[in-house]
Design a protein around this motif. Sequence first.
Motif, PDB file in Angstrom:
ATOM      1  N   THR A 106      30.085  30.099 -29.988  1.00 18.84           N
ATOM      2  CA  THR A 106      31.157  29.485 -30.772  1.00 18.84           C
ATOM      3  C   THR A 106      31.819  30.514 -31.677  1.00 18.84           C
ATOM      4  O   THR A 106      33.039  30.513 -31.850  1.00 18.84           O
ATOM      5  CB  THR A 106      30.612  28.311 -31.606  1.00 18.84           C
ATOM      6  N   MET A 139      38.871  20.210 -35.903  1.00 20.66           N
ATOM      7  CA  MET A 139      37.906  20.228 -34.803  1.00 20.66           C
ATOM      8  C   MET A 139      36.599  20.879 -35.241  1.00 20.66           C
ATOM      9  O   MET A 139      35.516  20.340 -35.000  1.00 20.66           O
ATOM     10  CB  MET A 139      38.489  20.971 -33.602  1.00 20.66           C
ATOM     11  N   LEU A 143      33.527  18.279 -35.617  1.00 22.83           N
ATOM     12  CA  LEU A 143      32.479  18.474 -34.608  1.00 22.83           C
ATOM     13  C   LEU A 143      31.170  18.891 -35.263  1.00 22.83           C
ATOM     14  O   LEU A 143      30.099  18.481 -34.820  1.00 22.83           O
ATOM     15  CB  LEU A 143      32.916  19.498 -33.567  1.00 22.83           C
ATOM     16  N   ARG A 144      31.218  19.683 -36.307  1.00 25.50           N
ATOM     17  CA  ARG A 144      29.993  20.072 -37.012  1.00 25.50           C
ATOM     18  C   ARG A 144      29.342  18.855 -37.657  1.00 25.50           C
ATOM     19  O   ARG A 144      28.142  18.657 -37.588  1.00 25.50           O
ATOM     20  CB  ARG A 144      30.301  21.150 -38.058  1.00 25.50           C
ATOM     21  N   ALA A 146      29.681  15.729 -36.695  1.00 26.22           N
ATOM     22  CA  ALA A 146      29.143  14.902 -35.599  1.00 26.22           C
ATOM     23  C   ALA A 146      27.854  15.495 -35.047  1.00 26.22           C
ATOM     24  O   ALA A 146      26.885  14.766 -34.796  1.00 26.22           O
ATOM     25  CB  ALA A 146      30.182  14.767 -34.491  1.00 26.22           C
ATOM     26  N   GLU A 147      27.810  16.784 -34.857  1.00 19.64           N
ATOM     27  CA  GLU A 147      26.595  17.428 -34.353  1.00 19.64           C
ATOM     28  C   GLU A 147      25.443  17.246 -35.328  1.00 19.64           C
ATOM     29  O   GLU A 147      24.327  16.923 -34.922  1.00 19.64           O
ATOM     30  CB  GLU A 147      26.831  18.921 -34.115  1.00 19.64           C
TER      31      GLU A 147
END
Length: 157
Positions: A106, A139, A143-144, A146-147
Amino acid sequence: MELNPATPLHLIDGPILLRLGAAALLGLLLGLDRELRGHPAGLRTHGILCFTCALMTISAIALHKQMGGSEGNIDPLRVFEASAAFTGIIAAGLIVFNQGRIKNLTTAAHVWLAGMIGIACGAGQWPLVVSASIVAIVMLTLLRVAEDRWLLPKDEA
């Protein structure tokens, strides 16, 4: 040897400073995410890369216009080729494969993103810069979250 005419120093102006400053600031903001997570390519790497891509783009556009625009044989699109090559070298050096795990993938993609936003800043493509920056930051942040919230940590999986 015949060179292109030099640009006088008094032509340092607002649009150039805006493009370079926006690239540096956005690169630093993108690098903040990596810095806070303890990754090797953080604030300075992203800031310098984004700023440098903007600088290359401004220089290529200015040189293209100085040499006669479309009549000359200078292609400003080569900036993308050079940026891709140098960004690829930096990103490839970040990716580590150890004990069956890949790390920093990433971060490598993040470095590429910083470079492309730098090119857009250098070209003065402000709608693209704003849109790409908003999408990237949202994003990366969402996304972090959510992860962290819904996915098991990789060590527990």
